[in-house]
Enzyme design. Structure first.
Site, PDB file in Angstrom:
ATOM      1  N   ARG A  43      40.381  32.358  31.423  1.00  0.00           N
ATOM      2  CA  ARG A  43      39.842  32.128  32.755  1.00  0.00           C
ATOM      3  C   ARG A  43      39.000  30.851  32.739  1.00  0.00           C
ATOM      4  NH1 ARG A  43      40.602  33.534  38.024  1.00  0.00           N
ATOM      5  NH2 ARG A  43      38.761  34.370  39.054  1.00  0.00           N
ATOM      6  N   THR A  99      49.139  32.591  43.117  1.00  0.00           N
ATOM      7  CA  THR A  99      48.923  32.837  41.699  1.00  0.00           C
ATOM      8  C   THR A  99      50.325  33.124  41.220  1.00  0.00           C
ATOM      9  OG1 THR A  99      46.714  33.644  42.055  1.00  0.00           O
ATOM     10  CG2 THR A  99      47.856  34.566  40.153  1.00  0.00           C
ATOM     11  N   ASN A 140      44.102  29.424  41.724  1.00  0.00           N
ATOM     12  CA  ASN A 140      43.481  30.118  42.841  1.00  0.00           C
ATOM     13  C   ASN A 140      44.401  30.004  44.056  1.00  0.00           C
ATOM     14  OD1 ASN A 140      41.812  31.878  44.036  1.00  0.00           O
ATOM     15  ND2 ASN A 140      40.156  30.462  44.455  1.00  0.00           N
ATOM     16  N   GLY A 177      48.332  37.599  44.572  1.00  0.00           N
ATOM     17  CA  GLY A 177      47.922  38.255  45.823  1.00  0.00           C
ATOM     18  C   GLY A 177      46.428  38.427  45.990  1.00  0.00           C
TER      19      GLY A 177
HETATM   20  O1  DON Z   1      41.596  35.450  40.043  1.00  0.00           O
HETATM   21  C1  DON Z   1      41.786  35.862  41.184  1.00  0.00           C
HETATM   22  O2  DON Z   1      41.626  37.017  41.516  1.00  0.00           O
HETATM   23  C2  DON Z   1      42.314  34.901  42.208  1.00  0.00           C
HETATM   24  N1  DON Z   1      41.929  33.553  41.881  1.00  0.00           N
HETATM   25  C3  DON Z   1      43.775  35.081  42.286  1.00  0.00           C
HETATM   26  C4  DON Z   1      44.383  34.211  43.331  1.00  0.00           C
HETATM   27  C5  DON Z   1      45.669  34.686  43.812  1.00  0.00           C
HETATM   28  O3  DON Z   1      46.177  35.710  43.444  1.00  0.00           O
HETATM   29  C6  DON Z   1      46.270  33.817  44.826  1.00  0.00           C
HETATM   30  N2  DON Z   1      47.513  34.272  45.178  1.00  0.00           N
HETATM   31  N3  DON Z   1      47.745  35.121  45.884  1.00  0.00           N
END
Ligand code: DON
Length: 576
Positions: A114, A387, A407, A479
């Site tokens: 991350r 994502t 993101n 998502g």
């Molecule tokens: O880490 C997270 O929860 C978010 N940055 C994830 C972003 C994401 O799933 C975008 N797509 N839908």
């Protein structure tokens, strides 16, 4: 908010567009992948191994590596790198991600790469003097980027791989250097991005063009050179030397704060997965800094004793029960969850049977619990789709689930000048001000406040289900905050409703996240169930065209692998 809604609408629109890449050229790359001719394959049954990802060329790259003697980790590395080229809206080297793996020796591991808050980041960095929370700064451009973790993650995972890294990165280098044919969906997506690209870049990237058309070849020379530096110098090819110089120069030109020191100090972390049992299965998922594993645990344990199977798929009773456990889990997310290296997250308590039973005391099968009864809060926004998840399995018994992200779509929309890759806008996943929703409507406070070096809370939920201590399901999805609830529903569909794998993924999903106190439903959700739930006091947000893009592999009773790609996008399953 308007911008988020627009991004969501465009993402949904793009999902509706069919994709048949045209054939411009028939040259073969040494990796045996023809980047000008590929097809979208939704399902495969394979004996030796399988890869499912958001792009057919990336899934193919992974399967080629398996054929060349690589294991599932080798294939996952190659697939991830290929996605960084052919799926620039979410595949990345400028972002971060999580891997959950079950190795052939029986060990389960998780790898956390991350992004982190840069060293000069601080709690109030997105709050103006008058107290206004500047989500424009946390969601776009140079200041929205955390220190990228993906490249460190790739090298940390290499320890479990077999083939030389140079072989694993080769398909990505070729796809960047020689180019690949873009689809109508990709052309549309790039065309929609032009204004933001021009606004948020100091050096115009290769993605800027008057008009992209289906069948155009996208060549990414800067990116291929960056990939070659990584091939030749390892992680230092990204975190030090030329690439680091280019990142820091970009930061200086655009008012960002990532420094040489931040890059050099970045470290991926091997963590113990968040595991729990459910009806005899062992579920292995991602621990903090993802809320995913714990939320999944809470939701599944809150239904485990309530015989949901007998209620039936998408009956009023089962949807209501699942909604109520989603509400309770997400209330805990907002209060207690964050990077456990910086904040004491009470994981054991929050997942204990007694706590979860206590939480369910207010559950009433006849009416909606109000979120204000669970905890007070504010009103959030929408989700995007950018994502990406990949699932891989091999015949040796290795299974890998990786969810990776910038993101939202194309992350910060800032490409590192001369290096050719998008930087993330992951800083927005922190709680930038207590009670101010992030782009997914999630609220938070102290647990997820910004601090130098800290990782922002995630919802990504790469998950492996073990049956008789062997891989049974490998699954994940994008998502935003809908990720844990989608994985929850996909698993309940298979385990409790005995659904086949395609139905388990393709049937419409629904989502509740405590706040806003409303159920988000996907197109096709039964209207009769909605009407009954309205009578019981539930509210609904606008119907969504699509929720998530789940990539799943299930091991069949005869030991073969059934790999299914979501039908909500160009996602493809390959195997051999
Ligand atoms: O880490 C997270 O929860 C978010 N940055 C994830 C972003 C994401 O799933 C975008 N797509 N839908």
């Amino acid at each position: 908010m308007r911008k988020t809604f627009l991004a969501f609408t465009l993402a949904v629109f793009s999902i509706l567009i069919a994709c048949h890449p045209s054939k411009k050229n028939t040259s073969h790359s040494p990796a045996q992948i023809n980047p000008y001719q590929y097809s979208i394959t939704k399902k495969v049954i394979a004996e030796n191994g399988a890869v499912v990802s958001a792009h057919p060329l990336a899934s193919k790259a992974g399967v080629e590596i398996l054929k060349q003697g690589g294991n599932a980790i080798d294939a996952a590395i190659a697939t991830q790198l290929a996605l960084a080229v052919v799926y620039p809206n979410a595949g990345n080297i400028g972002g971060g991600g999580f891997m959950v793996a079950r190795l052939s020796n029986g060990e389960t591991i998780s790898l956390d790469y991350r992004e982190t808050a840069p060293n000069s980041a601080h709690r109030d960095m997105y709050i103006d003097a008058d107290g206004t929370a500047r989500t424009d700064k946390s969601q776009d451009g140079h200041l929205s980027s955390g220190v990228p973790g993906t490249v460190a993650g790739l090298f940390a995972s290499l320890k479990y791989a077999r083939l030389p890294f140079a072989k694993l990165i080769q398909p990505a280098i070729e796809l960047a250097e020689k180019g690949y044919t873009i689809s109508e969906r990709e052309a549309k997506s790039l065309n929609n991005l032009q204004a933001e690209l021009k606004k948020l870049n100091t050096v115009m990237p290769v993605f800027v063009k008057n008009k992209w058309e289906k069948g155009d070849t996208l060549i990414q020379t800067d990116l291929s050179n960056t990939l070659k530096r990584i091939r030749d110098s390892g992680a230092a090819g990204f975190y030090e030397g030329e690439t680091a110089n280019l990142i820091v120069a970009e930061m200086k030109r655009g008012g960002g704060i990532i420094s040489h020191e931040d890059l050099k100090n970045y470290q991926a972390k091997v963590r113990t997965p968040h595991s729990f049992s459910y009806k005899g299965y062992k579920i292995v998922s991602m621990p903090m800094p993802s809320s995913g594993g714990l939320l999944l645990n809470q939701m599944m344990k809150m239904i485990e004793t309530r015989n949901i199977g007998s209620m039936g798929f998408q009956s009023v009773a089962s949807v209501q029960l699942m909604t109520e456990v989603e509400r309770r889990a997400f209330a805990d997310r907002a209060e207690y969850m964050g990077d456990a290296d910086y904040y004491n997250v009470p994981v054991t308590l929050l997942s204990s049977d007694s706590y979860l039973e206590e939480r369910m005391k207010s559950y009433d099968p006849a009416r909606a619990t109000s979120s204000t009864e669970i905890k007070p809060g504010v009103s959030p926004g929408t989700e995007s789709k950018e994502t990406t998840h990949l699932s891989v399995i091999d015949k040796e018994g290795n299974a890998v689930a990786i969810t990776t992200t910038l993101n939202n779509s194309y992350g910060s929309k800032t490409v590192v000048g001369g290096a050719g890759f998008f930087l993330n806008d992951e800083m927005d996943d922190f709680s930038i001000k207590p009670g101010v929703p992030n782009m997914y409507g999630a609220v938070g406070g102290e647990a997820n406040a910004i601090e130098a070096g800290k990782r922002m809370l995630s919802s990504m939920t790469p998950t492996i289900v073990l049956k008789d201590n062997k891989p049974y399901i490998v699954v994940g999805t994008p998502g935003g905050t809908t990720i844990p609830t989608q994985i929850f529903q996909t698993l309940v569909n298979i385990i409790d409703f005995n659904m086949n794998t395609e139905d388990a993924v393709y049937k419409p999903k629904f989502h509740h996240q405590w706040l806003p106190d409303e159920i988000m439903i996907e197109k096709g959700f039964p209207q009769s169930v909605k009407s009954e739930l309205l009578k019981m006091g539930y509210s609904f947000s606008l119907e969504r065209e699509g929720i998530g893009r789940t990539e799943i592999i299930k091991v069949l009773p005869d030991g073969k692998f059934e790999a299914v790609a979501d039908n909500r996008g160009d996602d493809s399953a390959y195997g051999y």
